[in-house]
Design a protein around this motif. Structure first.
Motif, PDB file in Angstrom:
ATOM      1  N   PRO A   1       0.833  -1.220   0.000  1.00 16.77           N
ATOM      2  CA  PRO A   1       0.000   0.000   0.000  1.00 16.77           C
ATOM      3  C   PRO A   1       0.859   1.258   0.000  1.00 16.77           C
ATOM      4  N   THR A   2       0.360   2.276  -0.713  1.00 12.97           N
ATOM      5  CA  THR A   2       1.104   3.523  -0.864  1.00 12.97           C
ATOM      6  C   THR A   2       0.229   4.738  -0.597  1.00 12.97           C
ATOM      7  N   TYR A   3       0.911   5.841  -0.299  1.00 10.96           N
ATOM      8  CA  TYR A   3       0.301   7.157  -0.386  1.00 10.96           C
ATOM      9  C   TYR A   3       0.654   7.695  -1.767  1.00 10.96           C
ATOM     10  N   LYS A   4      -0.227   8.527  -2.303  1.00 11.24           N
ATOM     11  CA  LYS A   4      -0.065   9.054  -3.660  1.00 11.24           C
ATOM     12  C   LYS A   4      -0.192  10.560  -3.648  1.00 11.24           C
ATOM     13  N   ALA A   5       0.639  11.211  -4.478  1.00 12.68           N
ATOM     14  CA  ALA A   5       0.510  12.651  -4.714  1.00 12.68           C
ATOM     15  C   ALA A   5       0.644  12.891  -6.210  1.00 12.68           C
ATOM     16  N   SER A   6      -0.268  13.682  -6.756  1.00 12.21           N
ATOM     17  CA  SER A   6      -0.247  13.993  -8.183  1.00 12.21           C
ATOM     18  C   SER A   6       0.455  15.319  -8.439  1.00 12.21           C
ATOM     19  N   TYR A   7       0.959  15.471  -9.652  1.00 13.67           N
ATOM     20  CA  TYR A   7       1.586  16.719 -10.064  1.00 13.67           C
ATOM     21  C   TYR A   7       1.306  16.934 -11.544  1.00 13.67           C
ATOM     22  N   ALA A   8       1.365  18.195 -11.951  1.00  9.90           N
ATOM     23  CA  ALA A   8       1.037  18.556 -13.338  1.00  9.90           C
ATOM     24  C   ALA A   8       2.230  18.326 -14.257  1.00  9.90           C
ATOM     25  N   LEU A   9       1.916  17.863 -15.436  1.00  8.78           N
ATOM     26  CA  LEU A   9       2.873  17.767 -16.532  1.00  8.78           C
ATOM     27  C   LEU A   9       2.499  18.824 -17.557  1.00  8.78           C
ATOM     28  N   GLU A  10       3.336  18.984 -18.558  1.00  5.98           N
ATOM     29  CA  GLU A  10       3.035  19.970 -19.589  1.00  5.98           C
ATOM     30  C   GLU A  10       1.683  19.677 -20.237  1.00  5.98           C
ATOM     31  N   TYR A  11       1.405  18.393 -20.480  1.00  9.42           N
ATOM     32  CA  TYR A  11       0.130  17.986 -21.077  1.00  9.42           C
ATOM     33  C   TYR A  11      -0.465  16.859 -20.263  1.00  9.42           C
ATOM     34  N   GLY A  12      -0.957  17.153 -19.086  1.00  8.97           N
ATOM     35  CA  GLY A  12      -1.600  16.123 -18.288  1.00  8.97           C
ATOM     36  C   GLY A  12      -1.122  16.106 -16.852  1.00  8.97           C
ATOM     37  N   GLU A  13      -1.134  14.911 -16.274  1.00  6.86           N
ATOM     38  CA  GLU A  13      -0.835  14.750 -14.863  1.00  6.86           C
ATOM     39  C   GLU A  13      -0.151  13.411 -14.654  1.00  6.86           C
ATOM     40  N   ASP A  14       0.676  13.323 -13.630  1.00 14.13           N
ATOM     41  CA  ASP A  14       1.295  12.073 -13.231  1.00 14.13           C
ATOM     42  C   ASP A  14       1.257  12.035 -11.710  1.00 14.13           C
ATOM     43  N   SER A  15       1.766  10.962 -11.129  1.00 10.58           N
ATOM     44  CA  SER A  15       1.772  10.865  -9.676  1.00 10.58           C
ATOM     45  C   SER A  15       3.002  10.116  -9.198  1.00 10.58           C
ATOM     46  N   LEU A  16       3.316  10.347  -7.937  1.00 12.67           N
ATOM     47  CA  LEU A  16       4.380   9.627  -7.252  1.00 12.67           C
ATOM     48  C   LEU A  16       3.780   8.934  -6.040  1.00 12.67           C
ATOM     49  N   HIS A  17       4.371   7.795  -5.686  1.00 11.00           N
ATOM     50  CA  HIS A  17       3.867   6.970  -4.592  1.00 11.00           C
ATOM     51  C   HIS A  17       4.994   6.615  -3.641  1.00 11.00           C
TER      52      HIS A  17
ATOM     53  N   VAL B   1       6.290  15.237  -3.654  1.00 14.09           N
ATOM     54  CA  VAL B   1       6.920  14.470  -2.578  1.00 14.09           C
ATOM     55  C   VAL B   1       6.767  15.191  -1.244  1.00 14.09           C
ATOM     56  N   ALA B   2       6.883  16.503  -1.233  1.00  7.42           N
ATOM     57  CA  ALA B   2       6.685  17.264   0.007  1.00  7.42           C
ATOM     58  C   ALA B   2       5.278  17.052   0.548  1.00  7.42           C
ATOM     59  N   SER B   3       4.287  16.994  -0.336  1.00  4.76           N
ATOM     60  CA  SER B   3       2.916  16.749   0.139  1.00  4.76           C
ATOM     61  C   SER B   3       2.773  15.329   0.681  1.00  4.76           C
ATOM     62  N   LEU B   4       3.511  14.380   0.108  1.00  2.00           N
ATOM     63  CA  LEU B   4       3.506  13.017   0.650  1.00  2.00           C
ATOM     64  C   LEU B   4       4.136  12.989   2.044  1.00  2.00           C
ATOM     65  N   ILE B   5       5.229  13.693   2.212  1.00  2.00           N
ATOM     66  CA  ILE B   5       5.898  13.744   3.514  1.00  2.00           C
ATOM     67  C   ILE B   5       4.963  14.320   4.564  1.00  2.00           C
ATOM     68  N   ASP B   6       4.154  15.313   4.186  1.00  2.00           N
ATOM     69  CA  ASP B   6       3.157  15.875   5.099  1.00  2.00           C
ATOM     70  C   ASP B   6       2.173  14.809   5.573  1.00  2.00           C
ATOM     71  N   LYS B   7       1.791  13.886   4.682  1.00  2.00           N
ATOM     72  CA  LYS B   7       0.858  12.811   5.057  1.00  2.00           C
ATOM     73  C   LYS B   7       1.429  11.931   6.164  1.00  2.00           C
ATOM     74  N   PHE B   8       2.740  11.783   6.190  1.00  2.00           N
ATOM     75  CA  PHE B   8       3.390  10.972   7.216  1.00  2.00           C
ATOM     76  C   PHE B   8       3.587  11.748   8.516  1.00  2.00           C
ATOM     77  N   GLY B   9       3.509  13.057   8.461  1.00  2.00           N
ATOM     78  CA  GLY B   9       3.765  13.882   9.637  1.00  2.00           C
ATOM     79  C   GLY B   9       5.246  13.999   9.965  1.00  2.00           C
ATOM     80  N   ALA B  10       6.115  13.692   9.017  1.00  2.00           N
ATOM     81  CA  ALA B  10       7.565  13.766   9.220  1.00  2.00           C
ATOM     82  C   ALA B  10       8.061  15.178   8.920  1.00  2.00           C
ATOM     83  N   THR B  11       9.325  15.424   9.204  1.00  2.00           N
ATOM     84  CA  THR B  11       9.935  16.737   8.987  1.00  2.00           C
ATOM     85  C   THR B  11      10.741  16.737   7.701  1.00  2.00           C
ATOM     86  N   LEU B  12      10.438  17.647   6.807  1.00  2.00           N
ATOM     87  CA  LEU B  12      11.203  17.823   5.580  1.00  2.00           C
ATOM     88  C   LEU B  12      12.316  18.830   5.867  1.00  2.00           C
TER      89      LEU B  12
END
Length: 178
Positions: free
Chosen positions: A89-105, A133-144
């Motif tokens: 299981p993963t947490y996911k955060a999306s980000y904009a591309l020039e033509y669309g969207e992708d995500s990191l997990h 990735v910063a928004s994913l780190i926020d989900k964990f409550g960790a310190t960036l």
């Protein structure tokens, strides 16, 4: 190795992936062990006294520098991957591309709330993946603690955007993105 020699180890490919782009290719730097070592040492320098618990490396070239930095700093390594690449299981955060969207997990069990993290990638351009990735780190409550890069493209908005969000940045080499 001085910074100009290190910078010269990066190949610029004009017109890739499309006309008008000056692509900064780190694979030429990777061919030279002394250049790779120097780049990693310079990336690690500001974080030696910061008690970093884990590096969060961004797919795919960020894995190269992230693994080396984790070894250099004596900390763990977390992989931020594209969809469908992580088996648990993963947490996911999306980000904009020039033509669309992708995500990191990131695996949901990869980071603890009390951990101090450093995001690592090969290059900062627009900042979208690091912001995700910063928004994913926020989900964990960790310190960036910051974000480190081998290369910064100064004339693109990534560095300014990260700094506006309060994310400390460090990079070794500076180029214009064109």
């Amino acid at each position: 190795m001085d910074i100009e020699r290190l910078k010269a180890s990066v190949t610029t490919v004009s017109g890739y992936p499309r006309p008008g782009i000056e692509f900064r290719d780190i694979t030429s730097l990777l061919l030279h062990p002394e250049a790779l070592r120097e780049c990693v040492l310079r990336m690690a320098a500001p974080y030696r006294e910061q008690a970093i618990d884990k590096i969060v490396a961004i797919e795919a070239r960020g894995f190269i520098f992230g693994a080396a930095l984790a070894m250099e700093l004596g900390c763990g390594l977390v992989l931020a991957r594209k969809p469908g690449k992580l088996p648990r299981p993963t947490y996911k955060a999306s980000y904009a591309l020039e033509y669309g969207e992708d995500s990191l997990h990131i695996h949901t069990d990869a980071i603890a709330p009390d951990e101090r993290l450093l995001v690592v990638d090969d290059l900062i351009a627009t900042g979208g993946t690091v912001a995700a990735v910063a928004s994913l780190i926020d989900k964990f409550g960790a310190t960036l603690c910051g974000a480190a890069f081998a290369i910064a493209l100064q004339d693109l908005p990534g560095l300014a955007m990260l700094r506006e969000r309060g994310i400390a940045t460090h990079y070794v080499l500076s180029f214009n993105g064109e």
